[in-house]
Scaffold this motif. Structure first.
Motif, PDB file in Angstrom:
ATOM      1  N   SER A  76       0.862  -1.273  -0.094  1.00 11.45           N
ATOM      2  CA  SER A  76      -0.096  -0.086  -0.084  1.00 11.45           C
ATOM      3  C   SER A  76       0.879   1.085   0.047  1.00 11.45           C
ATOM      4  O   SER A  76       2.140   1.109   0.189  1.00 11.45           O
ATOM      5  CB  SER A  76      -0.887  -0.026   1.172  1.00 11.45           C
ATOM      6  OG  SER A  76       0.017   0.034   2.449  1.00 11.45           O
ATOM      7  N   THR A  77       0.344   2.471  -0.062  1.00  9.45           N
ATOM      8  CA  THR A  77       1.078   3.810  -0.245  1.00  9.45           C
ATOM      9  C   THR A  77       0.418   4.552   1.182  1.00  9.45           C
ATOM     10  O   THR A  77      -0.786   4.629   1.183  1.00  9.45           O
ATOM     11  CB  THR A  77       1.032   4.335  -1.548  1.00  9.45           C
ATOM     12  OG1 THR A  77      -0.294   4.657  -1.742  1.00  9.45           O
ATOM     13  CG2 THR A  77       1.823   3.490  -2.597  1.00  9.45           C
TER      14      THR A  77
ATOM     15  N   ALA B 297       5.659   3.559  -0.077  1.00  6.38           N
ATOM     16  CA  ALA B 297       5.222   2.313  -0.318  1.00  6.38           C
ATOM     17  C   ALA B 297       5.438   1.469   1.003  1.00  6.38           C
ATOM     18  O   ALA B 297       6.634   1.330   1.357  1.00  6.38           O
ATOM     19  CB  ALA B 297       5.752   1.651  -1.511  1.00  6.38           C
TER      20      ALA B 297
ATOM     21  N   ARG C 197       3.456   9.994  -6.278  1.00 14.39           N
ATOM     22  CA  ARG C 197       2.788   8.590  -5.871  1.00 14.39           C
ATOM     23  C   ARG C 197       3.329   7.690  -7.157  1.00 14.39           C
ATOM     24  O   ARG C 197       3.537   6.303  -6.397  1.00 14.39           O
ATOM     25  CB  ARG C 197       1.171   9.015  -5.794  1.00 14.39           C
ATOM     26  CG  ARG C 197       0.828   9.845  -4.638  1.00 14.39           C
ATOM     27  CD  ARG C 197      -0.699   9.826  -4.749  1.00 14.39           C
ATOM     28  NE  ARG C 197      -1.040  11.035  -4.016  1.00 14.39           N
ATOM     29  CZ  ARG C 197      -1.774  12.218  -4.688  1.00 14.39           C
ATOM     30  NH1 ARG C 197      -1.933  12.160  -5.972  1.00 14.39           N
ATOM     31  NH2 ARG C 197      -1.954  13.058  -3.939  1.00 14.39           N
ATOM     32  N   SER C 198       3.354   7.955  -8.205  1.00 15.63           N
ATOM     33  CA  SER C 198       3.558   6.712  -9.219  1.00 15.63           C
ATOM     34  C   SER C 198       4.977   6.125  -9.001  1.00 15.63           C
ATOM     35  O   SER C 198       5.047   4.989  -9.315  1.00 15.63           O
ATOM     36  CB  SER C 198       3.595   7.506 -10.435  1.00 15.63           C
ATOM     37  OG  SER C 198       4.310   8.714 -10.527  1.00 15.63           O
TER      38      SER C 198
ATOM     39  N   ARG D   8       4.341   3.638  -6.075  1.00 11.68           N
ATOM     40  CA  ARG D   8       3.664   2.594  -6.667  1.00 11.68           C
ATOM     41  C   ARG D   8       4.724   1.692  -7.378  1.00 11.68           C
ATOM     42  O   ARG D   8       4.721   0.485  -7.194  1.00 11.68           O
ATOM     43  CB  ARG D   8       2.542   2.896  -7.317  1.00 11.68           C
ATOM     44  CG  ARG D   8       1.240   3.546  -6.567  1.00 11.68           C
ATOM     45  CD  ARG D   8       0.220   3.651  -7.406  1.00 11.68           C
ATOM     46  NE  ARG D   8       0.169   4.433  -8.558  1.00 11.68           N
ATOM     47  CZ  ARG D   8      -0.042   5.776  -8.302  1.00 11.68           C
ATOM     48  NH1 ARG D   8      -0.711   6.213  -7.351  1.00 11.68           N
ATOM     49  NH2 ARG D   8      -0.150   6.480  -9.330  1.00 11.68           N
TER      50      ARG D   8
ATOM     51  N   GLU E 291       5.628  -2.107  -6.770  1.00 15.07           N
ATOM     52  CA  GLU E 291       5.828  -3.143  -7.695  1.00 15.07           C
ATOM     53  C   GLU E 291       7.096  -3.922  -7.805  1.00 15.07           C
ATOM     54  O   GLU E 291       7.134  -5.197  -8.045  1.00 15.07           O
ATOM     55  CB  GLU E 291       5.440  -2.714  -9.028  1.00 15.07           C
ATOM     56  CG  GLU E 291       3.905  -2.138  -9.132  1.00 15.07           C
ATOM     57  CD  GLU E 291       3.534  -1.479 -10.285  1.00 15.07           C
ATOM     58  OE1 GLU E 291       4.528  -1.467 -11.188  1.00 15.07           O
ATOM     59  OE2 GLU E 291       2.612  -0.953 -10.521  1.00 15.07           O
TER      60      GLU E 291
END
Length: 54
Positions: free
Chosen positions: A16-17, A26, A40-41, A44, A48
């Motif tokens: 989750s962030t 993260a 935010r990207s 994320r 990943e």
């Protein structure tokens, strides 16, 4: 006749962030925590990459 048992499954990783002011981090249920990011990207993407490595 011997019984074959598979090793117990590893704990499932769930990421989750979390936003903290201007930064986003993260995190994973395994205890892993990524660096603070302004985008935010990118946070994320860190999550990943963590999942892909496990």
């Amino acid at each position: 006749m011997s019984l074959h048992q598979d090793p117990p499954a590893a704990a499932e990783h769930r990421t989750s962030t979390v936003e903290q002011g201007r930064f986003c981090t993260a995190r994973c249920t395994c205890g892993w925590r990524g660096p603070a990011r302004r985008a935010r990207s990118k946070a994320r993407s860190d999550a990943e990459e963590h999942l892909a490595g496990n």
